[in-house]
Design a protein around this motif. Structure first.
Motif, PDB file in Angstrom:
ATOM      1  N   GLY A 190       0.796  -1.214   0.000  1.00  0.00           N
ATOM      2  CA  GLY A 190       0.000   0.000   0.000  1.00  0.00           C
ATOM      3  C   GLY A 190       0.836   1.275   0.000  1.00  0.00           C
ATOM      4  O   GLY A 190       0.502   2.245  -0.668  1.00  0.00           O
TER       5      GLY A 190
ATOM      6  N   ASP B 294      -4.069   0.625  -9.408  1.00  0.00           N
ATOM      7  CA  ASP B 294      -5.315   1.388  -9.368  1.00  0.00           C
ATOM      8  C   ASP B 294      -6.516   0.468  -9.575  1.00  0.00           C
ATOM      9  O   ASP B 294      -7.551   0.624  -8.923  1.00  0.00           O
TER      10      ASP B 294
ATOM     11  N   LEU C  68       1.434   1.353 -11.547  1.00  0.00           N
ATOM     12  CA  LEU C  68       0.422   2.183 -10.901  1.00  0.00           C
ATOM     13  C   LEU C  68      -0.964   1.905 -11.481  1.00  0.00           C
ATOM     14  O   LEU C  68      -1.947   1.783 -10.746  1.00  0.00           O
TER      15      LEU C  68
ATOM     16  N   VAL D 105     -12.345  -1.204  -3.268  1.00  0.00           N
ATOM     17  CA  VAL D 105     -13.295  -0.209  -2.773  1.00  0.00           C
ATOM     18  C   VAL D 105     -14.712  -0.615  -3.146  1.00  0.00           C
ATOM     19  O   VAL D 105     -15.639  -0.498  -2.333  1.00  0.00           O
TER      20      VAL D 105
ATOM     21  N   ALA E 164       1.443   6.884  -6.816  1.00  0.00           N
ATOM     22  CA  ALA E 164       0.313   7.769  -7.114  1.00  0.00           C
ATOM     23  C   ALA E 164       0.698   9.233  -6.934  1.00  0.00           C
ATOM     24  O   ALA E 164       0.327  10.094  -7.739  1.00  0.00           O
TER      25      ALA E 164
ATOM     26  N   TYR F 148       2.263   1.871  -3.416  1.00  0.00           N
ATOM     27  CA  TYR F 148       1.176   2.356  -4.266  1.00  0.00           C
ATOM     28  C   TYR F 148       0.966   3.855  -4.046  1.00  0.00           C
ATOM     29  O   TYR F 148       0.855   4.633  -5.007  1.00  0.00           O
ATOM     30  N   SER F 149       0.958   4.280  -2.799  1.00  0.00           N
ATOM     31  CA  SER F 149       0.794   5.699  -2.489  1.00  0.00           C
ATOM     32  C   SER F 149       1.896   6.539  -3.126  1.00  0.00           C
ATOM     33  O   SER F 149       1.648   7.603  -3.695  1.00  0.00           O
TER      34      SER F 149
ATOM     35  N   ALA G 142      -7.091  -1.557  -6.442  1.00  0.00           N
ATOM     36  CA  ALA G 142      -7.623  -0.706  -5.369  1.00  0.00           C
ATOM     37  C   ALA G 142      -9.085  -0.380  -5.624  1.00  0.00           C
ATOM     38  O   ALA G 142      -9.925  -0.422  -4.709  1.00  0.00           O
TER      39      ALA G 142
END
Lengths: 161, 161
Positions: A53, A125, A121, A132, A60, A56-57, A128
């Motif tokens: 995670g 995405d 990325l 969600v 981004a 990933y941040s 992720a």
DNA sequence: TATTGTTATACTCTATAACTATA
DNA sequence: TATAGTTATAGAGTATAACAATA
């Protein structure tokens, strides 16, 4: 509340993680719980993409804000600089970012996303977003857009429409 | 992104914590970041009420769902049972909860909120609510209600209206 | 044999504090 | 003197695995 796990049809579960009813009407508890559930799930699933995670941040942020120093990344992620060093090391080894010295201030590292990093990325995405959708499974597309808008406005990322 | 912290008017800050622009449009990152910011802030401020975030969660669960076993609490909070034992120890020492043996199954501890615990919960709720208002400062009361509703519905705590 | 609570141990993550190099 | 990056160390939080009591 006894036998909540096994028997109670009242138990609220998202993707195997419980959400306490006591969090309803308590926004802080609800958002904190959703945040950790999302983090746990994303960490599991991003492993398939070879990321965690935090990585990933970082990707981004670099994709959105452009190349930046590790100090900037530390501030944006709310972590100590040493944590970022280790993560950027790993990302660089895998060719997802590159470090170059800032010519204007040679103390600084400019961390830049590579094409491979941009590709990773994009894959992350998708993972992720799917996560969600699972956690917020009770929302249709319109409600989901509404939620995104409210959060972005609430936090000041976007001005009120 | 250079000098983001000092100079950049683009920096999105809530209560001293940065929110990366890269999180906009990435709901998972945004919710995860808001969750940790909220947790950090609440932990700081609940200290005045003599609680931490985890203890606040436990009191809220007991108040809503009624007395329960420590296993139930562990499941609802997504933590190992040992973590709960230590927290309930502390809460019991301070008179905010009591442990009694479940007469029907003497292996179980029934953890119950005391009047003092209920009072502490009320104080903590105020602190938490104030913190959320600060973090989501861009929302008016109606938008805030809308957000609460969307989250509760999304996660399945409440059926779609 | 399985489950609740409990304890002890090992592991992971993190902040902190040095240190180097640049400024 | 101050700041970016780096490294090593210590502390907090956690899961895991064992154990005792009860089922």
């Amino acid at each position: 509340m006894s036998d909540l796990v096994d028997d109670d049809p009242d138990l609220c579960l998202v993707a195997g993680h419980a959400i306490p009813r006591g969090a309803e009407g308590r926004t802080a508890l609800l958002l904190a719980r959703i945040g950790t559930v999302l983090t746990d799930l994303a960490d599991e699933r991003l492993a398939a993409a070879g990321l965690d995670g935090r990585e990933y941040s970082i990707l981004a942020i670099l994709a959105t804000d452009g190349p930046g120093s590790q100090q900037d990344l530390a501030t944006l992620l709310g972590r100590a600089p040493g944590v970022i060093v280790a993560k950027v090391d790993g990302l660089e080894e895998r060719g997802l970012v590159v470090r170059t010295r800032d010519p204007g201030d040679r103390r600084r590292s400019r961390v830049t996303l590579t094409p491979a990093g941009a590709k990773a990325l994009t894959a992350a995405d998708e993972v992720a977003e799917q996560t969600v959708r699972e956690v917020l499974g009770g929302l249709d597309a319109a409600q989901r857009r509404q939620l995104d808008e409210l959060i972005a406005v609430g936090v000041g990322l976007r001005p009120a429409a």
